[in-house]
Design a protein around this motif. Structure first.
Motif: not given
Length: 402
Positions: A190-197
């Motif tokens: 969830e903290i990845a730049a590419e996370a959808a949410a």
């Protein structure tokens, strides 16, 4: 269930072997507190010479006695940082605060106790003389510190005054508690730049800020829910201690727990602590590093740092608090029932009426933490008398955080 007191002891046991004694210059100790690991003795007397505590005139007490009410010839001036010539009997010399007393003098008369009451006159008359005694308005050599005297004790948490004492004694380096290099790892897809949410990573910021203000050399990493990537990232680090956030609860993607399952050398212990917030905790070794695993919600992370990690890095004993401790009453009583059998840590402001809770007990409310001035400890009813977070009568224990 493990208590907060027991877990604190476990954290101390993990961090203690990573610390030791290091010698640091005063310049590197100005911004962060450190604990002294050895006694420090002064190599010099402080002050290093008899000097004036006033702007005035240096004279012999005998001269003041003999020439009371009569003009006294003035022969020169002694400023701070210089040494004057010997003063003949029956004369005086202008002297500034902090200047060494010249030979032939043993006291100082304040300038306001003379006529004309200003510097530059060829003669002065002492108009309000004190009883002429050697040592009047004189700071004697060694009156603050004697050579060889212990001025700082091992175990002292260095304050600005302690650092000033060291500087005054000419001690430019101090033996202090050495701190481990720390790798702060925020986990989760969830903290990845590419996370959808996705969500913004507050944990690495709060932890890094807390660590660096203690003088800890800190590295930061972000790892998604991939246990092998987590192990690889940590093994590549030269840090001595890993502090991770998230990945240790009861979900299907608890990456720190999954990494421990992959690592045959892991000695991690994951167990709930009897506290709210901050219940999930982990401690041990993983990926060839000492490892402290904290919960992922930001208030839980920060409270875990305050209760367990900060005091260990300060080198405190297990009964000492890292913040200013007091006991206060609640202004309005409890706004929710504390959890049975658990230490609850709430955020509050201290007002004239007493403690007022800020926000509720939920662990995602970081803004309410930032608005608080105190952490408030609501101990379980069966807390032992040796519990460092226990109340005192109807007053709850607090740590001042702002």
């Amino acid at each position: 269930m493990t208590t907060a007191k027991m877990h604190r002891e476990r954290i101390f046991e993990t961090i203690a072997p990573l610390t030791g004694t290091t010698t640091l210059p005063l310049s590197s100790l100005l911004d962060s507190p450190r604990r002294l690991t050895a006694d420090v003795a002064s190599p010099i007397d402080v002050p290093g010479f008899d000097n004036s505590s006033m702007d005035g005139y240096a004279l012999a007490a005998a001269t003041v006695h003999e020439l009371r009410g009569r003009p006294v010839p003035v022969r020169g001036r002694v400023a701070a940082g210089s040494r004057g010539e010997a003063v003949e009997p029956g004369t005086g010399v202008e002297i500034m605060t902090g200047a060494p007393l010249p030979a032939g003098t043993d006291m100082v008369v304040k300038i306001e106790d003379t006529e004309p009451g200003r510097f530059g006159a060829e003669t002065i008359t002492i108009v309000r003389p004190a009883e002429p005694r050697p040592g009047t308005f004189v700071r004697r050599r060694g009156s603050d510190v004697r050579i060889g005297e212990t001025v700082l004790r091992a175990g002292t948490m260095l304050t600005p005054a302690h650092l000033g004492v060291a500087a005054a004694c000419g001690v430019n380096d101090l033996p202090v508690l050495g701190l481990p290099r720390v790798l702060v790892v925020s986990t989760g897809d969830e903290i990845a730049a590419e996370a959808a949410a996705g969500i913004n990573d507050a944990n690495s910021v709060t932890l890094s800020a807390g660590l660096r203000r203690l003088g800890v050399d800190t590295e930061v990493a972000s790892v998604p829910d991939d246990p092998q990537r987590l192990l690889d990232r940590v093994r590549d680090s030269d840090a001595q201690l890993v502090i991770s956030t998230g990945g240790i609860s009861k979900g299907a993607h608890e990456v720190v727990k999954l990494a421990a399952d992959l690592d045959a050398g892991s000695s991690m212990t994951f167990e709930p602590i009897a506290m709210q917030p901050g219940g999930p905790q982990g401690c041990g070794r993983l990926a060839d590093h000492a490892w402290l695993a904290l919960p992922g919600n930001p208030v839980s992370t920060l409270i875990s740092f305050e209760l367990f990690i900060r005091p260990a890095l300060l080198g405190l004993a297990d009964h000492e608090a890292p913040r200013e401790v007091a006991h206060h009453r609640l202004a309005h009583g409890f706004d929710e029932a504390p959890p049975a059998g658990k230490l609850q840590v709430r955020r509050a402001r201290l007002t004239e009426a007493g403690l007022e809770f800020v926000g509720d007990s939920r662990s995602h409310l970081l803004h309410s933490y930032a608005e608080a001035t105190h952490l408030v400890f609501v101990s379980p009813e069966d807390a032992g008398t040796d519990d460092p977070f226990s109340a005192a009568g109807d007053r709850l224990m607090t740590w001042k955080i702002a």
